[in-house]
Design a protein around this motif. Structure first.
Motif, PDB file in Angstrom:
ATOM      1  N   LEU A 158       0.853  -1.186   0.000  1.00  0.00           N
ATOM      2  CA  LEU A 158       0.000   0.000   0.000  1.00  0.00           C
ATOM      3  C   LEU A 158       0.887   1.233   0.000  1.00  0.00           C
ATOM      4  N   VAL A 159       0.369   2.319  -0.566  1.00  0.00           N
ATOM      5  CA  VAL A 159       1.094   3.584  -0.564  1.00  0.00           C
ATOM      6  C   VAL A 159       0.177   4.657   0.008  1.00  0.00           C
ATOM      7  N   LEU A 160       0.730   5.472   0.894  1.00  0.00           N
ATOM      8  CA  LEU A 160      -0.016   6.549   1.523  1.00  0.00           C
ATOM      9  C   LEU A 160       0.795   7.830   1.416  1.00  0.00           C
ATOM     10  N   GLY A 161       0.103   8.940   1.203  1.00  0.00           N
ATOM     11  CA  GLY A 161       0.806  10.207   1.070  1.00  0.00           C
ATOM     12  C   GLY A 161       0.049  11.349   1.706  1.00  0.00           C
ATOM     13  N   ASP A 162       0.800  12.278   2.299  1.00  0.00           N
ATOM     14  CA  ASP A 162       0.224  13.521   2.813  1.00  0.00           C
ATOM     15  C   ASP A 162       1.310  14.590   2.751  1.00  0.00           C
ATOM     16  N   ASP A 163       1.123  15.712   3.432  1.00  0.00           N
ATOM     17  CA  ASP A 163       2.085  16.804   3.327  1.00  0.00           C
ATOM     18  C   ASP A 163       3.462  16.460   3.877  1.00  0.00           C
ATOM     19  N   ASP A 164       3.572  15.409   4.678  1.00  0.00           N
ATOM     20  CA  ASP A 164       4.876  14.984   5.187  1.00  0.00           C
ATOM     21  C   ASP A 164       5.633  14.116   4.196  1.00  0.00           C
ATOM     22  N   GLY A 165       4.961  13.592   3.181  1.00  0.00           N
ATOM     23  CA  GLY A 165       5.618  12.747   2.202  1.00  0.00           C
ATOM     24  C   GLY A 165       4.858  11.467   1.945  1.00  0.00           C
ATOM     25  N   VAL A 166       5.587  10.414   1.576  1.00  0.00           N
ATOM     26  CA  VAL A 166       4.983   9.158   1.110  1.00  0.00           C
ATOM     27  C   VAL A 166       5.538   7.992   1.920  1.00  0.00           C
ATOM     28  N   LEU A 167       4.653   7.062   2.268  1.00  0.00           N
ATOM     29  CA  LEU A 167       5.006   5.886   3.066  1.00  0.00           C
ATOM     30  C   LEU A 167       4.409   4.652   2.415  1.00  0.00           C
ATOM     31  N   PHE A 168       5.176   3.561   2.416  1.00  0.00           N
ATOM     32  CA  PHE A 168       4.704   2.286   1.881  1.00  0.00           C
ATOM     33  C   PHE A 168       4.529   1.288   3.023  1.00  0.00           C
ATOM     34  N   LEU A 169       3.428   0.528   2.969  1.00  0.00           N
ATOM     35  CA  LEU A 169       3.124  -0.477   3.982  1.00  0.00           C
ATOM     36  C   LEU A 169       2.839  -1.815   3.314  1.00  0.00           C
ATOM     37  N   PRO A 170       3.168  -2.927   3.990  1.00  0.00           N
ATOM     38  CA  PRO A 170       2.756  -4.235   3.470  1.00  0.00           C
ATOM     39  C   PRO A 170       1.252  -4.405   3.658  1.00  0.00           C
ATOM     40  N   ALA A 171       0.534  -4.667   2.581  1.00  0.00           N
ATOM     41  CA  ALA A 171      -0.929  -4.773   2.665  1.00  0.00           C
ATOM     42  C   ALA A 171      -1.344  -5.866   3.642  1.00  0.00           C
ATOM     43  N   ALA A 172      -0.546  -6.923   3.746  1.00  0.00           N
ATOM     44  CA  ALA A 172      -0.912  -8.043   4.614  1.00  0.00           C
ATOM     45  C   ALA A 172      -0.944  -7.658   6.089  1.00  0.00           C
TER      46      ALA A 172
END
Length: 235
Positions: A158-172
């Motif tokens: 998964l990828v998430l983004g906001d004003d601090d930047g972008v973060l990737f997480l394992p969907a599981a």
């Protein structure tokens, strides 16, 4: 976690909350490098990764859109290049038509004003007027994985983004990480409210007790102390 739930829960969180949740769960914190920012400040995105490795032509993005599901995020790997853009307004318009949530570009974009007018969240390293001046051989796995900084991400991320930047997480592990992030958020909100009411953070986390304990145990870390008092400001 389906896309509707993902968006709904992320709406009440930040990437910082989720990064802290990764630390607590001992999951690698996979942040895009610091220059990665939304083209339109305030934009947010959350979705499954749809990877695409750019080689100089837009066709890889069009093929990625054919494969992507509604709510996915196109993650473009252009090697972090700063000498060309690889995404412009037409690609962003096509992404919106394909039902995507947004784009993350490990490289540069152009057509900033037009992209802002489209309204689809786009995160990149910045803008430059020129497009690609090359056409390299396309990798066999161009639609299987994308590099963003030191990290390689795939459709199981998964990828998430906001004003601090972008973060990737394992969907599981999304459910676990979101639950931890929500707990961290709630603790921090309570702490902030108490500071506004005149109870300092030092008092809340019993900082005087920490200093006293550290005299007896010099190796004691503040993070270890926080765990004993229920603090959440560092993870």
């Amino acid at each position: 976690m389906d896309h509707h739930e993902l968006r709904q829960r992320f709406a009440e969180l930040t990437c910082a909350h989720l990064a802290d949740a990764c630390i607590r769960a001992r999951v690698p914190v996979r942040c895009a490098p610091a220059p990665m920012r939304p083209v339109t400040p305030g934009d947010r995105l959350a979705g499954r990764v749809a990877p695409a490795r750019h080689a100089g032509s837009v066709d890889v993005f069009l093929e990625a859109f054919e494969r992507a599901g509604a709510g996915d995020v196109l993650v473009v790997d252009n090697g972090g290049r700063l000498d060309e853009s690889c995404v412009g307004d037409l690609v962003v318009l096509e992404a919106r038509a394909a039902g995507l949530e947004g784009l993350v570009v490990w490289g540069l974009h152009r057509d900033s004003a037009d992209i802002q007018a489209v309204g689809l969240p786009v995160f990149s390293l910045g803008a430059i007027p020129t497009g690609p001046l090359r056409l390299d051989p396309r990798a066999d796995d161009a639609l299987e994985a994308a590099a963003v900084g030191e990290w390689t991400v795939r459709a199981e991320d998964l990828v998430l983004g906001d004003d601090d930047g972008v973060l990737f997480l394992p969907a599981a592990r999304a459910d676990e990480l979101f639950a931890l992030a929500e707990g961290i958020r709630d603790t921090e909100r309570r702490q902030a409210e108490r500071i506004r009411d005149g109870v300092t953070l030092r008092r809340q986390v019993r900082f005087d007790a920490y200093l006293a304990r550290r005299l007896q145990t010099p190796t004691l870390s503040f993070r270890e102390h926080l765990r004993t008092v229920g603090g959440a400001i560092e993870e």
